[in-house]
Design a protein around this motif. Sequence first.
Motif, PDB file in Angstrom:
ATOM      1  N   UNK A 174       0.835  -1.200   0.000  1.00 12.54           N
ATOM      2  CA  UNK A 174       0.000   0.000   0.000  1.00 12.54           C
ATOM      3  C   UNK A 174       0.876   1.258   0.000  1.00 12.54           C
ATOM      4  N   UNK A 175       1.959   1.248   0.773  1.00  9.36           N
ATOM      5  CA  UNK A 175       2.872   2.393   0.795  1.00  9.36           C
ATOM      6  C   UNK A 175       3.511   2.610  -0.579  1.00  9.36           C
ATOM      7  N   UNK A 176       3.892   1.519  -1.250  1.00  9.69           N
ATOM      8  CA  UNK A 176       4.462   1.641  -2.599  1.00  9.69           C
ATOM      9  C   UNK A 176       3.422   2.182  -3.580  1.00  9.69           C
ATOM     10  N   UNK A 177       2.176   1.719  -3.438  1.00 13.39           N
ATOM     11  CA  UNK A 177       1.123   2.190  -4.330  1.00 13.39           C
ATOM     12  C   UNK A 177       0.902   3.692  -4.170  1.00 13.39           C
ATOM     13  N   UNK A 178       0.949   4.180  -2.936  1.00  9.76           N
ATOM     14  CA  UNK A 178       0.746   5.609  -2.688  1.00  9.76           C
ATOM     15  C   UNK A 178       1.791   6.480  -3.377  1.00  9.76           C
ATOM     16  N   UNK A 179       2.976   5.943  -3.561  1.00  7.31           N
ATOM     17  CA  UNK A 179       4.053   6.722  -4.177  1.00  7.31           C
ATOM     18  C   UNK A 179       4.301   6.327  -5.625  1.00  7.31           C
ATOM     19  N   UNK A 180       3.474   5.464  -6.179  1.00  4.63           N
ATOM     20  CA  UNK A 180       3.655   5.025  -7.558  1.00  4.63           C
ATOM     21  C   UNK A 180       3.410   6.208  -8.496  1.00  4.63           C
ATOM     22  N   UNK A 181       4.396   6.542  -9.335  1.00  2.00           N
ATOM     23  CA  UNK A 181       4.226   7.705 -10.219  1.00  2.00           C
ATOM     24  C   UNK A 181       3.111   7.532 -11.248  1.00  2.00           C
ATOM     25  N   UNK A 182       2.676   6.303 -11.509  1.00  2.64           N
ATOM     26  CA  UNK A 182       1.599   6.089 -12.472  1.00  2.64           C
ATOM     27  C   UNK A 182       0.261   6.588 -11.949  1.00  2.64           C
TER      28      UNK A 182
END
Length: 152
Positions: free
Chosen positions: A74-82
Amino acid sequence: MRYFRTSMQNTMGLCQYNVTPFTGPEIDAIEEYDDQVTLRAHFDLDTLLADVDGDTEDAFRRRAEELTRWHDALARLLTDPRLKTPGGGDDQEPYSPAVRRFLKFAADDYHRHRQGYEYAVTVWALGLQAPTGYPPETRHLKLASRELRLWD
C-alpha cells in the motif's frame, strides 16, 4: 475503454458518475498492488485458527508478516508515479478522484483487517473471552447516536 480484470471486479463494484475513469497506467499499478495483497478486508479469527494445527502463535506470526507485506504494498502504491494526476496535480490533490476513492477503500480495508488482527491477538494473549473480559471491537464513533459502532 479498459476495465479491471475479472478477479477484481467485485471489489471495484462502486460507480461514480462524472468522474474521469482510471487510466491504463493507473489500472496497471492497482493490479500490481492487488497481486501483492494476499489478505482481504476482514480479519476472521475462526478462519485463521481453522487453518492451523494447534500452533496459534505461528499463525499469528505469519499473519503479522502478511500484514507487513500488505502495508508495504500500500505504501508503494501511494508513491507510484503512475497514479499521479496527469498535468502535475498539487501536494494537496496528487490523485484523480477515481484513484483517491480506490486508495481510501484500500487503506480502509488494511486498517480494518489490522484492527481485527490486533484485537484478536490481545484477547488471545490475555486469555480473555470477548466481550465480557475485554472491550468489544469497535470501528467508528457515531456522534448523532452517542455510541461506539461495532464492526460492520
